[in-house]
Design a protein around this motif. Sequence first.
Motif, PDB file in Angstrom:
ATOM      1  N   ILE A 118       0.991  -1.191  -0.050  1.00 21.62           N
ATOM      2  CA  ILE A 118      -0.138  -0.018  -0.091  1.00 21.62           C
ATOM      3  C   ILE A 118       0.779   1.303   0.234  1.00 21.62           C
ATOM      4  O   ILE A 118       1.741   1.429   0.728  1.00 21.62           O
ATOM      5  N   TYR A 136      -7.012   5.348   0.487  1.00 25.57           N
ATOM      6  CA  TYR A 136      -7.485   4.685  -0.886  1.00 25.57           C
ATOM      7  C   TYR A 136      -8.747   3.781  -0.706  1.00 25.57           C
ATOM      8  O   TYR A 136      -9.164   3.580   0.363  1.00 25.57           O
ATOM      9  N   PRO A 183      -6.343  -4.884  -0.187  1.00 29.02           N
ATOM     10  CA  PRO A 183      -5.308  -5.547  -0.099  1.00 29.02           C
ATOM     11  C   PRO A 183      -4.985  -6.659   0.881  1.00 29.02           C
ATOM     12  O   PRO A 183      -4.188  -7.810   0.596  1.00 29.02           O
ATOM     13  N   THR A 232       2.618  -2.188   4.535  1.00 24.43           N
ATOM     14  CA  THR A 232       1.359  -1.076   4.873  1.00 24.43           C
ATOM     15  C   THR A 232       2.107  -0.005   5.473  1.00 24.43           C
ATOM     16  O   THR A 232       2.910   0.017   6.297  1.00 24.43           O
ATOM     17  N   VAL A 275      -1.207  -0.943  -4.524  1.00 32.00           N
ATOM     18  CA  VAL A 275      -2.478  -0.122  -4.184  1.00 32.00           C
ATOM     19  C   VAL A 275      -1.608   1.171  -4.572  1.00 32.00           C
ATOM     20  O   VAL A 275      -0.757   1.829  -3.678  1.00 32.00           O
TER      21      VAL A 275
END
Length: 410
Positions: free
Chosen positions: A154, A159, A165, A191, A249
């Motif tokens: 990410i 998002y 995810p 993340t 992402v």
Amino acid sequence: MKKVVILGAGTAGTIMANKLAKMLDRKEWEIEVLDRNNIHYYQPGFLFIPFGIYSPKDVVKKKDAFIPRNVKFTVADILSIDAEENVVNLVGGEAIRYDILIVATGTVPTPSETPGLVGERWYKNIFDFYTFEGAVALHDYLKDFRGGKLVMTITELPYKCPIAPLEFVFLADAFFAKKGIRDKVEIIYTTPMSGAFTKPVATKMLSSVLEEKNITVVTDFYVEGVDEEKNIIRSYDGREVEFDGLVVVPVNLGEEFLASSGLVDDMNYVQVDKGTMQSVHKPNVFAIGDAANLPTSKAGSVAHFAADVLAENIVEYANGKAPSHQFDGHANCFIETGHGKGTLIDFDYTNEPLPGMYPLPGIGPMKLLGVTRLNHWGKLAFKLIYWEFLLKNRRLPVSSKFSLAGKKKV
């Protein structure tokens, strides 16, 4: 004749068109929806395409099939909004006047914001699945993947669909296990958050699922860039994660044409009152769904629940009254955990996801923060619900208001 203009015919814009077509006095109010194309994607289905659970044709329909007949639908590229003159300017020179403007343009995955991400390896061993094209390309890659480090990362908050995810790595675990090569694949999840999710109780539960599936989690990892030659992602603090396959992402931003409108924050999200969804800059402008800077998840369920509130506020404003209805930030999401099971979370602005039953307190049948086969089937059933009920504003047996009934404080 006065006019409501809705920008965007995705989830939020389509729901609003169907609601307002019935709620506004149509002798006084015209409604027009603007969008750049006539292709409606069932975006939750993008997650399933890489693993062959859905085919590309399962997630595509025409937008105008869901717009009411008494609502004008125009396919056009938007150049800008002149909020002082109450005009939407189109590419080509046409100007659309409005009395009320509803911005429902969603959020845009923007991989070019991350240095090195979009290069020679883009859609070769570096992918997103937040676009139709990315999901299809990733399917072609995964079917031939034979082992190595598969990294899900990410890049930045916020998002859309925050749990997607996690679902990806859960489904990847099951996908490779079914192929008999799970022991040859190292799955890594990076993340920028300090845990698997933003809420403590849900984070604890989801972290245990990640641990059970032997998925490595790298927290507080803010992506600075991608070195595609070395197959490395690098964080701002200098940490590096190697990959054979990278799933990203991308940075999410609001539509670029909003930047000059005077209505948005520095990420192009419309600045609104979180309760009424009315612009803090112009009283005749409202925003809903991912396009708004609401302090909750950018998820389809938020658009669904918020639409009930916004429609009432639009009617009040159209009748010369101040919007009085308050959205509580209600969101809920099914989370695929792989191997035919899933879980479910339900929360709002002030209450985090808690264990319990949903939608009927004490009865369910869905179990909150519990991994069950019924939750998995609920996730799959939602595609039909989306096309046949949600977009068309047909009644569903769930409340737009969050409730603590049936939930257990922990």
